[in-house]
Each structure stands twice: as C-alpha cells, then as structure tokens.
Scaffold this active site. Structure first.
Site, mmCIF file in Angstrom:
data_model
loop_
_atom_site.group_PDB
_atom_site.id
_atom_site.type_symbol
_atom_site.label_atom_id
_atom_site.label_comp_id
_atom_site.label_asym_id
_atom_site.label_seq_id
_atom_site.Cartn_x
_atom_site.Cartn_y
_atom_site.Cartn_z
ATOM 1 N N HIS A 126 -1.943 5.292 35.691
ATOM 2 C CA HIS A 126 -3.004 5.526 36.684
ATOM 3 C C HIS A 126 -3.884 4.286 36.726
ATOM 4 O O HIS A 126 -3.963 3.530 35.752
ATOM 5 C CB HIS A 126 -3.841 6.743 36.301
ATOM 6 C CG HIS A 126 -3.025 7.990 36.170
ATOM 7 N ND1 HIS A 126 -2.496 8.666 37.249
ATOM 8 C CD2 HIS A 126 -2.603 8.659 35.075
ATOM 9 C CE1 HIS A 126 -1.810 9.701 36.831
ATOM 10 N NE2 HIS A 126 -1.847 9.713 35.512
ATOM 11 N N THR A 178 -3.617 -1.920 20.785
ATOM 12 C CA THR A 178 -4.075 -2.365 22.103
ATOM 13 C C THR A 178 -3.885 -3.868 22.309
ATOM 14 O O THR A 178 -3.964 -4.337 23.435
ATOM 15 C CB THR A 178 -5.567 -2.029 22.290
ATOM 16 O OG1 THR A 178 -6.302 -2.671 21.246
ATOM 17 C CG2 THR A 178 -5.817 -0.527 22.234
ATOM 18 N N ARG A 196 -3.543 -5.100 5.977
ATOM 19 C CA ARG A 196 -2.965 -5.886 4.877
ATOM 20 C C ARG A 196 -1.783 -6.693 5.380
ATOM 21 O O ARG A 196 -1.272 -6.454 6.474
ATOM 22 C CB ARG A 196 -2.534 -4.986 3.712
ATOM 23 C CG ARG A 196 -1.585 -3.866 4.138
ATOM 24 C CD ARG A 196 -1.193 -3.015 2.988
ATOM 25 N NE ARG A 196 -0.272 -3.745 2.126
ATOM 26 C CZ ARG A 196 0.343 -3.208 1.081
ATOM 27 N NH1 ARG A 196 0.090 -1.941 0.741
ATOM 28 N NH2 ARG A 196 1.192 -3.891 0.375
HETATM 29 C C1 LIG Z 1 1.816 2.294 7.337
HETATM 30 C C2 LIG Z 1 1.564 2.791 5.938
HETATM 31 C C3 LIG Z 1 2.905 3.079 5.239
HETATM 32 C C4 LIG Z 1 0.826 1.671 5.217
HETATM 33 O O1 LIG Z 1 0.596 2.049 3.898
HETATM 34 P P1 LIG Z 1 -0.020 0.963 2.876
HETATM 35 O O2 LIG Z 1 0.461 -0.397 3.220
HETATM 36 O O3 LIG Z 1 0.235 1.470 1.511
HETATM 37 O O4 LIG Z 1 -1.538 0.961 3.244
HETATM 38 P P2 LIG Z 1 -2.735 1.165 2.203
HETATM 39 O O5 LIG Z 1 -2.700 2.562 1.711
HETATM 40 O O6 LIG Z 1 -2.737 0.038 1.217
HETATM 41 O O7 LIG Z 1 -3.996 1.039 3.162
HETATM 42 C C5 LIG Z 1 -4.650 -0.180 3.448
HETATM 43 C C6 LIG Z 1 -5.931 0.197 4.186
HETATM 44 O O8 LIG Z 1 -5.589 0.742 5.470
HETATM 45 C C7 LIG Z 1 -6.067 2.089 5.605
HETATM 46 N N1 LIG Z 1 -5.011 2.871 6.241
HETATM 47 C C8 LIG Z 1 -3.723 2.976 5.834
HETATM 48 N N2 LIG Z 1 -3.042 3.731 6.687
HETATM 49 C C9 LIG Z 1 -3.906 4.132 7.631
HETATM 50 C C10 LIG Z 1 -3.779 4.928 8.791
HETATM 51 N N3 LIG Z 1 -2.598 5.451 9.126
HETATM 52 N N4 LIG Z 1 -4.856 5.083 9.568
HETATM 53 C C11 LIG Z 1 -6.054 4.534 9.241
HETATM 54 N N5 LIG Z 1 -6.220 3.758 8.136
HETATM 55 C C12 LIG Z 1 -5.178 3.577 7.351
HETATM 56 C C13 LIG Z 1 -6.326 2.558 4.178
HETATM 57 O O9 LIG Z 1 -7.312 3.535 4.145
HETATM 58 C C14 LIG Z 1 -6.754 1.276 3.513
HETATM 59 O O10 LIG Z 1 -8.084 1.031 3.847
HETATM 60 P P3 LIG Z 1 -9.104 0.358 2.771
HETATM 61 O O11 LIG Z 1 -8.538 -1.008 2.490
HETATM 62 O O12 LIG Z 1 -10.418 0.329 3.488
HETATM 63 O O13 LIG Z 1 -9.084 1.232 1.577
HETATM 64 C C15 LIG Z 1 0.729 4.083 5.963
HETATM 65 O O14 LIG Z 1 -0.531 3.711 6.500
HETATM 66 C C16 LIG Z 1 1.282 5.180 6.874
HETATM 67 O O15 LIG Z 1 0.987 5.218 8.055
HETATM 68 N N6 LIG Z 1 2.078 6.108 6.294
HETATM 69 C C17 LIG Z 1 2.673 7.188 7.067
HETATM 70 C C18 LIG Z 1 4.033 6.770 7.617
HETATM 71 C C19 LIG Z 1 4.636 7.815 8.504
HETATM 72 O O16 LIG Z 1 4.009 8.304 9.429
HETATM 73 N N7 LIG Z 1 5.892 8.168 8.236
HETATM 74 C C20 LIG Z 1 6.561 9.170 9.033
HETATM 75 C C21 LIG Z 1 7.887 8.667 9.582
HETATM 76 S S1 LIG Z 1 7.728 7.443 10.860
#
Ligand SMILES: CC(C)(COP(=O)(O)OP(=O)(O)OC[C@H]1O[C@@H](n2cnc3c(N)ncnc32)[C@H](O)[C@@H]1OP(=O)(O)O)[C@@H](O)C(=O)NCCC(=O)NCCS
Length: 199
Positions: A126, A178, A196
């Site tokens: 849109h 975005t 990270r």
């Molecule tokens: C992408 C992912 C694996 C990254 O994990 P990670 O590298 O271990 O990230 P960390 O736990 O070290 O987090 C780093 C920072 O990002 C933040 N963060 C991590 N994932 C986040 C999310 N999904 N949303 C918002 N913040 C997030 C953490 O709170 C942390 O913040 P801080 O530094 O202020 O404490 C994890 O975020 C994730 O999304 N896991 C779910 C995966 C999923 O959905 N799997 C299903 C099949 S697709």
C-alpha cells in the site's frame, strides 16, 4: 544412493534409506504438479524437497535451485510472485520451513540460507500517501530483497523492502529488519540492530 551436497538437502543424509526414498518420491510429485500447473513460471533444480504444505502462487517466476529443502512441518511455505515481472529465487541447499515470501520485483535467497516462519516482502503493498484509498496510482515502495549466502532468518522475523543481508548473518526471533545488515553479525529487535558479531 550416494547423498552429496547440492543434489539433495543435507538433512536427508540423516534419514534412514526408506524414509529418504519416501520423502524424495513425495517431493517429485509436488515438483511435477507445480511444473504442470505453472509451466515456465517455475524452475526446480535437482533433489529439491517439498511437501503438500508448499504454496507457489502469482503470475511471476519462482526458481528453486538444487538441493533446496522446502518441507514445512507446521505452517506453510508460501512463495508469492505477485506481478508478471516478479522473481523469487531460492538458492542451492537453502532450508525453508514455513516462511511467507511476497515479491513484486525480486527476492533472492542465497545458497545455504535458513528461513523459519518469517515474512520477507519486497513491497509495502500500500502507499503511504494520504490518498492511498482513493488514488489507485498512489506510489507504492517496492525494492529487491537480497539474502546473501548462509543467512538464517529465525521465526517471527520480518525483512522489509530494499534490505540486503550480508553473508552468514543471523536475524533473531521477531526482529524487524528495515535496513541493510552487514555480513557475519546477529541482529535482533524492532527495528533490528546488530547485537553481536559471529566469529
Ligand atoms: C538469533 C539468536 C540465536 C541469537 O542468539 P545469541 O547470539 O546467543 O544472542 P545473545 O543471547 O548473546 O544476545 C545478544 C543480545 O541480543 C539480545 N537478543 C537476542 N535475541 C534477541 C531477540 N530475538 N530479540 C531481541 N533481543 C534479542 C539479547 O538480549 C542480548 O542483549 P544484551 O547484550 O543487551 O544482553 C537468538 O536471538 C534467537 O532468535 N533464537 C531463536 C531462534 C529461533 O527462532 N529458532 C526457531 C527456528 S527458525
């Protein structure tokens, strides 16, 4: 059967031979039906895996390269090429489990990418102009979305029009991307920010 990368998805190497054969037979049926239904508007490489939960629609073109795995467990993997010019390209050995891709121009998913139940769209659909409901010609933003090699987009994430995600990067659960993402980082949040780097 020798399972080699690029011919069938890597996940299939872990299955016992019977289940692997059944899955490949089901996939061949799905692929054949889409070839019949869509003709030149669909191209499948060798060893593509898919089940009845795959939905390909729209007048555009969808290309699925060798060894991509589109088998969806719970949701549906939906590839919608919404215009005659639209192209959706799924790279070699990519793994799609339930995402929704909607393209007016181009969505390119690089080789070895993983997409969970995420939403990837290259169009806003849109106009943001105030006359959007009265003016059918109100401008709508559309711009290609490119996921380079080995990107993982986790469940619940959205990748918005014009975004390019660099090789190896990860989009966390629920992130809304975005702007462009550099290679080799994790992004999370709304709007997504780098949290990270990946060594
Ligand atoms: C992408 C992912 C694996 C990254 O994990 P990670 O590298 O271990 O990230 P960390 O736990 O070290 O987090 C780093 C920072 O990002 C933040 N963060 C991590 N994932 C986040 C999310 N999904 N949303 C918002 N913040 C997030 C953490 O709170 C942390 O913040 P801080 O530094 O202020 O404490 C994890 O975020 C994730 O999304 N896991 C779910 C995966 C999923 O959905 N799997 C299903 C099949 S697709």
């Amino acid at each position: 059967m020798v399972v080699t990368r690029g011919e069938v998805p890597v996940e299939l190497a872990q299955l016992d031979p019977l289940r692997r054969s059944a899955l490949l037979a089901l996939s061949r049926i799905v692929v054949r039906l889409y070839r019949l239904r869509r003709g030149r508007r669909v191209r499948f490489g060798r060893g593509v895996v898919a089940n009845h939960r795959l939905r390909i629609s729209g007048p555009g073109t969808v290309v699925v390269e060798d060894g991509a795995n589109l088998f969806a467990f719970g949701g549906r993997t939906r590839l919608v090429a919404r215009t005659p010019q639209a192209r959706i390209v799924i790279g070699r050995n990519a793994r799609l489990n339930g995402p929704l891709l909607q393209a007016d121009t181009l969505i390119e998913v690089g080789p070895d990418c993983i997409l969970g139940e995420a939403h990837i769209l290259d169009t806003d659909m849109h106009s943001i102009a105030l006359d959007r409901r009265s003016n059918p010609g109100a401008p709508v933003r559309s711009a290609p979305v490119i996921l380079e090699r080995n990107v993982w987009v986790a469940r619940g994430a959205a990748v918005l029009p014009g975004v390019k995600i660099g090789a190896g990067s990860v989009v966390g659960y629920g992130a809304v991307v975005t702007t462009d993402v550099p290679p080799g980082v994790v992004v999370a949040g709304n709007p997504a920010r780098v949290v990270r780097s990946i060594d």
